[in-house]
Design a protein around this motif. Structure first.
Motif, PDB file in Angstrom:
ATOM      1  N   TYR A 111      42.766  28.561  45.157  1.00 24.89           N
ATOM      2  CA  TYR A 111      43.338  28.432  43.517  1.00 24.89           C
ATOM      3  C   TYR A 111      44.436  29.176  43.660  1.00 24.89           C
ATOM      4  O   TYR A 111      44.845  30.210  44.276  1.00 24.89           O
ATOM      5  N   VAL A 112      45.547  28.354  43.166  1.00 28.63           N
ATOM      6  CA  VAL A 112      46.985  29.273  42.877  1.00 28.63           C
ATOM      7  C   VAL A 112      46.897  30.210  41.715  1.00 28.63           C
ATOM      8  O   VAL A 112      47.429  31.006  41.675  1.00 28.63           O
ATOM      9  N   GLN A 113      46.467  29.390  40.618  1.00 27.39           N
ATOM     10  CA  GLN A 113      46.292  30.160  39.031  1.00 27.39           C
ATOM     11  C   GLN A 113      44.923  30.756  39.343  1.00 27.39           C
ATOM     12  O   GLN A 113      44.279  30.651  40.302  1.00 27.39           O
ATOM     13  N   GLU A 114      44.621  31.166  38.048  1.00 29.38           N
ATOM     14  CA  GLU A 114      42.842  31.528  37.801  1.00 29.38           C
ATOM     15  C   GLU A 114      42.666  32.635  38.812  1.00 29.38           C
ATOM     16  O   GLU A 114      41.666  32.813  39.305  1.00 29.38           O
ATOM     17  N   ASP A 115      43.624  33.972  38.411  1.00 31.03           N
ATOM     18  CA  ASP A 115      43.191  35.068  39.456  1.00 31.03           C
ATOM     19  C   ASP A 115      43.425  34.657  40.949  1.00 31.03           C
ATOM     20  O   ASP A 115      42.846  35.695  41.930  1.00 31.03           O
ATOM     21  N   GLY A 116      44.191  33.532  41.408  1.00 31.44           N
ATOM     22  CA  GLY A 116      44.098  33.306  42.868  1.00 31.44           C
ATOM     23  C   GLY A 116      45.434  33.751  43.399  1.00 31.44           C
ATOM     24  O   GLY A 116      45.957  34.530  43.325  1.00 31.44           O
ATOM     25  N   TYR A 117      46.120  32.680  44.204  1.00 25.88           N
ATOM     26  CA  TYR A 117      47.206  33.084  45.025  1.00 25.88           C
ATOM     27  C   TYR A 117      48.355  33.836  44.428  1.00 25.88           C
ATOM     28  O   TYR A 117      49.018  34.705  45.148  1.00 25.88           O
ATOM     29  N   GLU A 118      48.639  33.370  43.258  1.00 28.00           N
ATOM     30  CA  GLU A 118      49.965  33.887  42.726  1.00 28.00           C
ATOM     31  C   GLU A 118      49.601  35.277  42.494  1.00 28.00           C
ATOM     32  O   GLU A 118      50.644  36.046  42.363  1.00 28.00           O
ATOM     33  N   THR A 119      48.279  35.964  42.282  1.00 28.92           N
ATOM     34  CA  THR A 119      48.249  37.425  41.977  1.00 28.92           C
ATOM     35  C   THR A 119      48.187  38.122  43.242  1.00 28.92           C
ATOM     36  O   THR A 119      48.600  39.247  43.283  1.00 28.92           O
ATOM     37  N   ASP A 120      48.146  37.529  44.442  1.00 27.66           N
ATOM     38  CA  ASP A 120      48.491  38.399  45.754  1.00 27.66           C
ATOM     39  C   ASP A 120      48.563  37.310  47.032  1.00 27.66           C
ATOM     40  O   ASP A 120      47.638  37.050  47.687  1.00 27.66           O
ATOM     41  N   PRO A 121      49.822  36.946  47.200  1.00 29.15           N
ATOM     42  CA  PRO A 121      50.038  35.858  48.197  1.00 29.15           C
ATOM     43  C   PRO A 121      49.758  36.360  49.627  1.00 29.15           C
ATOM     44  O   PRO A 121      48.996  35.403  50.518  1.00 29.15           O
ATOM     45  N   GLU A 122      50.093  37.626  49.764  1.00 22.46           N
ATOM     46  CA  GLU A 122      49.600  37.925  51.070  1.00 22.46           C
ATOM     47  C   GLU A 122      48.166  37.916  51.445  1.00 22.46           C
ATOM     48  O   GLU A 122      47.517  37.689  52.421  1.00 22.46           O
ATOM     49  N   HIS A 123      47.464  38.339  50.475  1.00 24.16           N
ATOM     50  CA  HIS A 123      45.816  38.429  50.761  1.00 24.16           C
ATOM     51  C   HIS A 123      45.241  37.087  50.771  1.00 24.16           C
ATOM     52  O   HIS A 123      44.468  36.911  51.706  1.00 24.16           O
ATOM     53  N   PHE A 124      45.625  36.282  49.943  1.00 29.85           N
ATOM     54  CA  PHE A 124      45.054  34.866  49.851  1.00 29.85           C
ATOM     55  C   PHE A 124      45.437  34.136  51.155  1.00 29.85           C
ATOM     56  O   PHE A 124      44.745  33.360  51.706  1.00 29.85           O
ATOM     57  N   THR A 125      46.615  34.324  51.642  1.00 28.03           N
ATOM     58  CA  THR A 125      47.258  33.784  52.762  1.00 28.03           C
ATOM     59  C   THR A 125      46.414  34.441  53.917  1.00 28.03           C
ATOM     60  O   THR A 125      45.948  33.547  54.986  1.00 28.03           O
ATOM     61  N   ALA A 126      46.150  35.736  54.246  1.00 28.09           N
ATOM     62  CA  ALA A 126      45.175  36.049  55.003  1.00 28.09           C
ATOM     63  C   ALA A 126      44.015  35.509  55.167  1.00 28.09           C
ATOM     64  O   ALA A 126      43.282  35.544  56.109  1.00 28.09           O
TER      65      ALA A 126
END
Length: 355
Positions: A111-126
């Motif tokens: 998810y990009v929004q809804e507490d997803g990628y935009e909140t921590d790009p490095e974490h969600f990419t990893a």
């Protein structure tokens, strides 16, 4: 019909292949010659994983083909949002998906929004990279799903998408099992705007991973426009300027009836289609299951070799999540932990089709 799990030697006898059974459906090329089954004294051929048997996939006409040029159909599951249900994507659950369910593919829903990628790009990419590694180790294909939903215009997240796909494609460009889904469910925006987004994102991926198949979201929550009262002609007659791409379709059987099924059927005869999300419930993934309507969709998909991914591989309270609540925390992923929809979709993945 040939095997649902191809052996390591692709041009093996049809009879031998039929005995192996899994979710990928390769078709023997016209030049392949079936041979007799080996003598009983010879060791049986081991079944290859989907990726070992089929390698780098590519779009062929309106279908999806393996390295040998044979058309295939992928069947598998989608994660729920990884910001909420990462505990459901573990070594144990993926072993179950690969070895017991016999799936070919998992869709990683970031998810990009809804507490997803935009909140921590490095974490969600990893996290995406970690899941790709786990799927690669099991010989499964991985769909990298940019799960934009609200706002519905994918251009709102264009720069984030460029950053994300550059990082993932660069890190994984040596793998042959990655498929990119660049816009989950565009909505409230024109096809022209969606098309413009696709034509800006596809080159970003191609710069790092030139051979991967890319999946393109369609209007009105990837319904080909049907949910906004349109039809598939807007997409079919104005295709994205890129090769090796497919167009996505989503359906929920209790909400999306004959009109949607007919649009998918017509579109699949003209352009490459991939069902990257569906459920047997209503459009929210809730309520009673309509297995009869869902079966009609999957029969159509089998007849036209349209790949599909079911929503979702989690223990969310909704009826569309395959596991009962608490299963993921307990690490229990057997059939005793499956909801009604989970038992049904497991059978659909495991059972050879009749086409």
């Amino acid at each position: 019909m040939v095997s649902r799990r191809a052996p390591i030697i692709v041009a093996v006898a049809t009879a031998a292949m039929l005995a192996l059974g899994t979710a990928l459906v390769p078709l023997l090329p016209p030049t392949a010659v079936a041979t007799a089954s080996p003598p009983a004294s010879e060791p049986e051929l081991e079944a290859a994983t989907p990726v070992a048997a089929n390698g780098q996939l590519s779009v062929c006409g309106t279908g999806l083909c393996n390295e040998q040029g044979a058309q295939v159909q992928l069947r598998g599951m989608s994660t729920h949002g990884t910001q909420w249900y990462s505990q459901c994507v573990t070594d144990a659950s993926l072993d179950t998906l690969a070895n017991d369910w016999g799936a070919d593919v998992m869709r990683i829903s970031t998810y990009v929004q809804e507490d997803g990628y935009e909140t921590d790009p490095e974490h969600f990419t990893a996290l995406v990279n970690d899941y790709i590694d786990k799927l690669t180790a099991r010989g499964l294909y991985a769909i990298v799903d940019w799960h934009m939903l609200d706002p519905g215009d994918p251009n709102f997240n264009l720069e984030r998408a460029k950053t994300f796909f550059t990082a993932v494609a660069e890190r994984n460009n040596g793998k042959n099992n990655i498929i990119y889904e660049v816009a989950n469910e565009p909505n409230g925006v024109s096809w022209q705007a969606i098309k413009s987004y696709h034509e800006q994102i596809v080159p970003v991926i191609r710069a790092k991973d030139p051979d991967a198949v890319v999946l393109l979201g369609t209007p009105a929550w990837s319904s080909l426009g049907i949910s906004d009262g349109s039809d598939e002609s807007e997409v079919v007659n104005n295709l994205v300027g890129a090769s090796n791409v497919m167009y996505t379709f989503h359906f929920y059987a209790a909400s999306h009836g004959q009109e949607y099924l007919d649009a998918l059927s017509r579109a699949a005869d003209r352009i490459p289609m991939f069902i990257t999300e569906f459920g047997t419930q209503n459009y929210a993934g809730e309520g009673a299951n309509d297995f009869a309507m869902a079966q009609r969709y999957l029969d159509l998909a089998a007849s036209k070799k349209i790949s599909w991914v079911n929503w979702n591989f989690s223990d969310d309270h909704r009826s569309g999540a395959v596991f009962t609540e608490g299963s993921c925390d307990s690490g229990s992923f057997g059939t005793g932990n499956l909801k009604e929809a989970g038992l049904w979709i497991r059978d659909q993945i495991r059972t050879p089709d009749d086409f």
